[in-house]
Design a protein around this motif. Structure first.
Motif, mmCIF file in Angstrom:
data_model
loop_
_atom_site.group_PDB
_atom_site.id
_atom_site.type_symbol
_atom_site.label_atom_id
_atom_site.label_comp_id
_atom_site.label_asym_id
_atom_site.label_seq_id
_atom_site.Cartn_x
_atom_site.Cartn_y
_atom_site.Cartn_z
ATOM 1 N N TYR A 128 -1.926 18.967 36.821
ATOM 2 C CA TYR A 128 -3.200 18.033 37.190
ATOM 3 C C TYR A 128 -3.476 17.359 36.104
ATOM 4 O O TYR A 128 -4.026 16.244 36.050
ATOM 5 C CB TYR A 128 -4.122 18.677 38.131
ATOM 6 C CG TYR A 128 -3.680 19.077 39.605
ATOM 7 C CD1 TYR A 128 -2.892 18.358 40.262
ATOM 8 C CD2 TYR A 128 -4.278 20.114 40.321
ATOM 9 C CE1 TYR A 128 -2.530 18.290 41.461
ATOM 10 C CE2 TYR A 128 -3.645 20.378 41.532
ATOM 11 C CZ TYR A 128 -2.990 19.600 41.965
ATOM 12 O OH TYR A 128 -2.775 19.891 43.545
ATOM 13 N N PHE A 129 -3.957 18.313 35.050
ATOM 14 C CA PHE A 129 -4.913 17.763 33.787
ATOM 15 C C PHE A 129 -3.957 17.929 32.650
ATOM 16 O O PHE A 129 -4.607 16.665 31.901
ATOM 17 C CB PHE A 129 -6.019 18.884 33.830
ATOM 18 C CG PHE A 129 -6.731 19.041 35.066
ATOM 19 C CD1 PHE A 129 -7.849 18.017 35.731
ATOM 20 C CD2 PHE A 129 -6.910 20.251 35.878
ATOM 21 C CE1 PHE A 129 -8.414 18.260 36.574
ATOM 22 C CE2 PHE A 129 -7.335 20.385 36.776
ATOM 23 C CZ PHE A 129 -8.398 19.278 37.335
ATOM 24 N N PHE A 130 -3.037 18.299 32.470
ATOM 25 C CA PHE A 130 -2.421 18.193 31.033
ATOM 26 C C PHE A 130 -0.831 18.294 31.406
ATOM 27 O O PHE A 130 -0.220 18.857 30.798
ATOM 28 C CB PHE A 130 -2.630 19.506 30.127
ATOM 29 C CG PHE A 130 -4.151 19.740 29.879
ATOM 30 C CD1 PHE A 130 -4.761 18.757 28.973
ATOM 31 C CD2 PHE A 130 -4.654 20.876 30.526
ATOM 32 C CE1 PHE A 130 -6.172 19.159 29.224
ATOM 33 C CE2 PHE A 130 -6.059 21.163 30.458
ATOM 34 C CZ PHE A 130 -6.857 20.133 29.574
ATOM 35 N N PRO A 131 -0.582 17.052 32.132
ATOM 36 C CA PRO A 131 1.007 17.158 32.300
ATOM 37 C C PRO A 131 1.933 16.701 31.121
ATOM 38 O O PRO A 131 1.524 16.106 30.298
ATOM 39 C CB PRO A 131 1.145 15.840 33.184
ATOM 40 C CG PRO A 131 0.168 15.006 32.866
ATOM 41 C CD PRO A 131 -1.174 15.843 32.515
ATOM 42 N N SER A 132 3.184 17.302 31.173
ATOM 43 C CA SER A 132 3.947 17.418 30.005
ATOM 44 C C SER A 132 4.755 16.033 29.748
ATOM 45 O O SER A 132 5.159 15.726 28.847
ATOM 46 C CB SER A 132 5.247 18.575 30.241
ATOM 47 O OG SER A 132 4.589 19.609 30.377
ATOM 48 N N SER A 133 4.891 15.461 30.920
ATOM 49 C CA SER A 133 5.746 14.182 30.779
ATOM 50 C C SER A 133 5.217 13.255 32.193
ATOM 51 O O SER A 133 4.304 13.548 32.807
ATOM 52 C CB SER A 133 7.204 14.487 31.225
ATOM 53 O OG SER A 133 7.402 14.697 32.219
ATOM 54 N N SER A 134 5.576 12.046 32.451
ATOM 55 C CA SER A 134 5.399 11.136 33.175
ATOM 56 C C SER A 134 5.752 11.429 34.660
ATOM 57 O O SER A 134 5.327 10.960 35.699
ATOM 58 C CB SER A 134 5.755 9.738 32.868
ATOM 59 O OG SER A 134 7.074 9.709 32.852
ATOM 60 N N ASP A 135 6.663 12.566 34.669
ATOM 61 C CA ASP A 135 7.090 13.094 36.013
ATOM 62 C C ASP A 135 6.326 14.158 36.588
ATOM 63 O O ASP A 135 6.680 15.276 36.586
ATOM 64 C CB ASP A 135 8.689 13.890 35.777
ATOM 65 C CG ASP A 135 9.564 12.761 35.409
ATOM 66 O OD1 ASP A 135 9.561 11.703 36.110
ATOM 67 O OD2 ASP A 135 10.284 13.018 34.468
ATOM 68 N N HIS A 136 5.128 13.627 36.830
ATOM 69 C CA HIS A 136 4.352 14.644 37.609
ATOM 70 C C HIS A 136 3.526 13.950 38.637
ATOM 71 O O HIS A 136 3.524 12.651 38.570
ATOM 72 C CB HIS A 136 3.032 15.068 36.481
ATOM 73 C CG HIS A 136 2.302 14.117 35.979
ATOM 74 N ND1 HIS A 136 2.547 13.140 34.916
ATOM 75 C CD2 HIS A 136 1.044 13.781 36.492
ATOM 76 C CE1 HIS A 136 1.477 12.377 34.939
ATOM 77 N NE2 HIS A 136 0.515 12.888 35.544
ATOM 78 N N GLY A 137 2.884 14.458 39.335
ATOM 79 C CA GLY A 137 2.166 13.828 40.530
ATOM 80 C C GLY A 137 1.653 14.890 41.569
ATOM 81 O O GLY A 137 1.969 16.121 41.455
ATOM 82 N N SER A 138 0.676 14.590 42.419
ATOM 83 C CA SER A 138 0.288 15.432 43.379
ATOM 84 C C SER A 138 0.530 14.799 44.901
ATOM 85 O O SER A 138 0.703 13.526 45.009
ATOM 86 C CB SER A 138 -1.176 15.503 43.196
ATOM 87 O OG SER A 138 -1.758 15.952 44.486
ATOM 88 N N SER A 139 0.761 15.768 45.724
ATOM 89 C CA SER A 139 1.022 15.221 47.166
ATOM 90 C C SER A 139 -0.202 14.861 47.998
ATOM 91 O O SER A 139 -0.119 14.641 49.093
ATOM 92 C CB SER A 139 1.947 16.510 48.063
ATOM 93 O OG SER A 139 1.022 17.775 48.302
ATOM 94 N N GLY A 140 -1.390 15.615 47.327
ATOM 95 C CA GLY A 140 -2.630 15.426 48.064
ATOM 96 C C GLY A 140 -3.040 16.577 48.871
ATOM 97 O O GLY A 140 -4.204 16.886 49.242
ATOM 98 N N ASN A 141 -1.935 17.511 48.802
ATOM 99 C CA ASN A 141 -2.057 18.809 49.602
ATOM 100 C C ASN A 141 -2.238 19.866 48.626
ATOM 101 O O ASN A 141 -1.179 20.243 48.181
ATOM 102 C CB ASN A 141 -1.265 19.094 50.796
ATOM 103 C CG ASN A 141 -1.442 20.226 51.598
ATOM 104 O OD1 ASN A 141 -1.843 21.348 51.019
ATOM 105 N ND2 ASN A 141 -0.929 20.110 52.771
ATOM 106 N N LEU A 142 -3.258 20.733 48.325
ATOM 107 C CA LEU A 142 -3.370 21.538 47.346
ATOM 108 C C LEU A 142 -2.449 22.929 47.679
ATOM 109 O O LEU A 142 -1.833 23.375 46.488
ATOM 110 C CB LEU A 142 -4.762 22.415 47.294
ATOM 111 C CG LEU A 142 -5.804 21.178 46.625
ATOM 112 C CD1 LEU A 142 -7.308 22.077 46.610
ATOM 113 C CD2 LEU A 142 -5.516 20.929 45.283
#
Length: 130
Positions: free
Chosen positions: A88-102
């Motif tokens: 969430y806060f320190f991603p390694s690359s642009s291939d990250h994201g959230s589904s909105g469901n924790l």
């Protein structure tokens, strides 16, 4: 586990590239798995001989297997939480994201190829330690 991570970081090996991700990133790996395997087996044999010479047994992990399982289970839950926060806060690359469901993000992950201290977490856990 720390031994395997140190081996992965320090053993030499040719550079290998993974598949291109949907966002154009190319994960880079050091192809040193077989060398790490050989060093691990040699270390195990050496440690077994050392323990036997001193009247100890190399079956200590098996003898305390219930404690090992509890420790690994608790570690995995904490580690997944840390990886989720990292995604969430320190991603390694642009291939990250959230589904909105924790809860879904906790089990599915928030990064495609998470890296910690330059080591690929997915490769380390699924290939080197498993």
């Amino acid at each position: 586990m720390l031994f395997a991570l140190i081996l992965q970081a320090t053993m030499p090996g040719p550079r290998s590239e993974g598949p291109v991700t949907p966002k154009g990133n190319v994960p880079v790996y050091k192809d040193n798995g077989f060398l790490c395997f050989l060093v691990t087996i040699a270390s195990f044999v050496g440690l077994t001989v050392y323990l036997k010479q001193n009247g100890l047994t190399p079956t200590v992990v098996y003898d305390r297997f219930d404690e090992v399982l509890v420790t690994l289970t608790l570690f995995s839950l904490v580690f997944c939480f840390v990886l989720q926060c990292k995604g969430y806060f320190f991603p390694s690359s642009s291939d990250h994201g959230s589904s909105g469901n924790l809860l879904f993000d906790f089990y599915w992950g928030t990064e495609l190829y998470p890296r910690v201290f330059g080591l690929d977490v997915r490769s380390s856990l699924t290939v080197d330690l498993a």
